[in-house]
Design an enzyme around this catalytic site. Structure first.
Site, PDB file in Angstrom:
ATOM      1  N   TYR A  62      11.638 -11.574   4.917  1.00  0.00           N
ATOM      2  CA  TYR A  62      11.219 -10.666   3.991  1.00  0.00           C
ATOM      3  C   TYR A  62      12.233 -11.025   2.825  1.00  0.00           C
ATOM      4  CZ  TYR A  62       8.547  -8.606   7.708  1.00  0.00           C
ATOM      5  OH  TYR A  62       7.842  -8.302   8.918  1.00  0.00           O
ATOM      6  N   GLY A 214      -3.225  -2.195   3.399  1.00  0.00           N
ATOM      7  CA  GLY A 214      -3.851  -1.307   2.388  1.00  0.00           C
ATOM      8  C   GLY A 214      -5.392  -1.002   2.353  1.00  0.00           C
TER       9      GLY A 214
HETATM   10  P1  ATR Z   1       1.820  -3.772   6.283  1.00  0.00           P
HETATM   11  O1  ATR Z   1       2.390  -3.378   7.538  1.00  0.00           O
HETATM   12  O2  ATR Z   1       1.515  -5.163   6.167  1.00  0.00           O
HETATM   13  O3  ATR Z   1       2.742  -3.275   4.973  1.00  0.00           O
HETATM   14  P2  ATR Z   1      -0.129  -1.741   6.017  1.00  0.00           P
HETATM   15  O4  ATR Z   1       1.153  -0.652   6.481  1.00  0.00           O
HETATM   16  O5  ATR Z   1      -1.394  -1.583   6.923  1.00  0.00           O
HETATM   17  O6  ATR Z   1       0.378  -3.035   6.086  1.00  0.00           O
HETATM   18  O7  ATR Z   1      -0.405  -1.119   4.484  1.00  0.00           O
HETATM   19  C1  ATR Z   1       0.507  -1.410   3.435  1.00  0.00           C
HETATM   20  C2  ATR Z   1      -0.027  -1.385   2.163  1.00  0.00           C
HETATM   21  O8  ATR Z   1      -0.957  -0.083   2.102  1.00  0.00           O
HETATM   22  C3  ATR Z   1       0.671  -1.462   1.011  1.00  0.00           C
HETATM   23  O9  ATR Z   1      -0.067  -2.183  -0.156  1.00  0.00           O
HETATM   24  C4  ATR Z   1       0.895   0.173   0.703  1.00  0.00           C
HETATM   25  O10 ATR Z   1       0.803   0.264  -0.565  1.00  0.00           O
HETATM   26  P3  ATR Z   1       2.189   1.196  -1.298  1.00  0.00           P
HETATM   27  O11 ATR Z   1       3.385   0.253  -1.318  1.00  0.00           O
HETATM   28  O12 ATR Z   1       1.591   1.206  -2.805  1.00  0.00           O
HETATM   29  O13 ATR Z   1       2.351   2.574  -0.633  1.00  0.00           O
HETATM   30  C5  ATR Z   1      -0.442   0.797   1.082  1.00  0.00           C
HETATM   31  N1  ATR Z   1      -0.395   2.134   1.655  1.00  0.00           N
HETATM   32  C6  ATR Z   1       0.480   2.625   2.457  1.00  0.00           C
HETATM   33  N2  ATR Z   1       0.360   3.994   2.854  1.00  0.00           N
HETATM   34  C7  ATR Z   1      -0.539   4.371   1.930  1.00  0.00           C
HETATM   35  C8  ATR Z   1      -1.046   5.456   1.586  1.00  0.00           C
HETATM   36  N3  ATR Z   1      -0.904   6.536   2.286  1.00  0.00           N
HETATM   37  N4  ATR Z   1      -2.061   5.488   0.640  1.00  0.00           N
HETATM   38  C9  ATR Z   1      -2.442   4.554   0.124  1.00  0.00           C
HETATM   39  N5  ATR Z   1      -2.183   3.337   0.173  1.00  0.00           N
HETATM   40  C10 ATR Z   1      -1.173   3.016   1.070  1.00  0.00           C
END
Ligand code: ATR
Length: 356
Positions: A62, A214
């Protein structure tokens, strides 16, 4: 908010205790668009720890590397090291924009030494093989990880995107504490073999992308607003067919797939929660051996995600949710590089390696 709000749970069978919800930190250092401002991300990490979310998920991939440094900065000088469980990973590198797994023992060791330095710690709480190198028998890769455990550099061991047979073989070399695979309402390919294998062997399960990267929070409007450089929008050209694909093909099929979000969102309204909370609650309800690590870069979204722990679902509601995202409804693979996921993570036998 006090830390008593967030339950602690046992992950795996070797004694690791973590918060019932983790924090995926990848997005803080890029991946979904550019890296986010460091001071804000440090505040978010502090807020997570104050809220009882102590299971921090990172990787040397990352950034690359910068996410581990961010976590070190957030923890430094605040007496926080003992409060958190740091999970990091080795073995995934990007060559010419393409992912490549490496499980060579010397590489594993060098990754571990470098991660310890960047994280500014003496011991990694949970060390995952990020992707499985199918050139190297898993016993060889795990043999080196076992040495790192014996030397006190690693406490618990994990695998990410590993097949059932790879998990079994690795576990025979050194007990595996956790398997981290993608798991959400619209990514359920691990349920047939990987989940039962983990349960049989007493291995904890750490779902990544539990909110469908997301999509299950924002649906098609999230996709419409993706900015350049966001991995969900990046296109790749497949070598053989020369076909252009989104790196996450499902995000290319929104006219079709938006129905999944619309149904989840409609049910969330009925239940008085958000779509993200409902999607996360579904993952939580998979069992106490399951600890999702939703990724976020926003305090507001983080707070929402903690709230998902209070959303209760009946077996009928679980089934209803599952019907919204069945495999015949969702169009497109979860990853353009499925060949680098558990689907293709079986490694050569140890005997063939020794004789070659
Ligand atoms: P990963 O494990 O790949 O991070 P995820 O947890 O399924 O995937 O989703 C992450 C995405 O969801 C991110 O784009 C996050 O955006 P932000 O950084 O802007 O929060 C988004 N996300 C996470 N929680 C959220 C929530 N409660 N409402 C809207 N978007 C959310």
């Amino acid at each position: 908010m006090t830390s008593t709000v967030m339950p602690k749970v046992k992950l795996g069978s070797q004694g690791l205790m973590v918060s019932a919800l983790g924090l995926g930190c990848a997005g803080m250092s890029g991946f979904y668009g550019p890296p986010k401002p460091e001071p804000e991300m440090i505040k978010l990490i502090h807020h997570a720890i104050d809220s009882g979310v102590t299971f921090l998920d990172t990787s040397d991939a990352y950034g690359p590397h910068t996410n581990e440094i961010l976590i070190a900065k957030a923890l430094k000088g605040k007496g926080l090291r003992e409060k958190v469980q740091i999970a990091t990973k080795f073995g995934l590198r990007w060559i010419d924009g393409k992912p490549e797994a490496c499980g060579d023992p010397a590489y594993v060791r060098s990754c571990c030494e470098a991660s310890l330095k960047r994280l500014d710690i003496d011991c990694i709480d949970l060390y995952y093989a990020h992707r499985i190198d199918i050139r190297v028998p898993i016993e060889i890769t795990m043999g080196e990880v076992k040495k790192l455990v014996d030397e006190g550099k690693v406490k618990y061991v994990g695998l990410s995107e590993a097949s059932a047979s790879t998990i079994r073989r690795a576990h025979a070399v050194h007990p595996i504490t956790a398997v981290q695979n993608e798991w959400s309402l619209w990514s359920r390919d691990l349920e047939d073999e990987i989940v039962p294998t983990c349960r049989e062997l007493g291995i904890g399960i750490v779902p990544y992308s539990p909110i469908g990267r997301g999509f299950l929070a924002g649906g098609p409007s999230l996709v419409d607003n993706l900015i350049e450089g966001d991995f969900r929008k990046v296109c790749i050209i497949l070598n053989i067919s020369k076909k252009i694909l989104f790196s996450m093909p499902r995000f290319q099929n929104m006219d079709h797939n938006k129905i999944v979000f619309e149904r989840v969102n409609e049910m969330a309204t009925r239940k008085g929660c958000t779509a993200a909370q409902l999607a996360l609650a579904w993952v939580h309800h998979q069992g106490t051996d399951v600890v999702p690590i939703p990724g976020t870069t926003k305090v507001q979204n983080f707070n929402q995600n903690i709230g998902a722990l209070s959303v209760k679902l009946t077996p009928e509601e679980m089934k209803e949710l599952e019907s919204f995202a069945s495999s015949d409804v969702v169009k497109g693979e979860r990853h353009a590089y499925m060949q680098y996921t558990w689907i293709n993570s079986d490694t050569p036998s140890l005997s063939s390696w020794k004789s070659s």
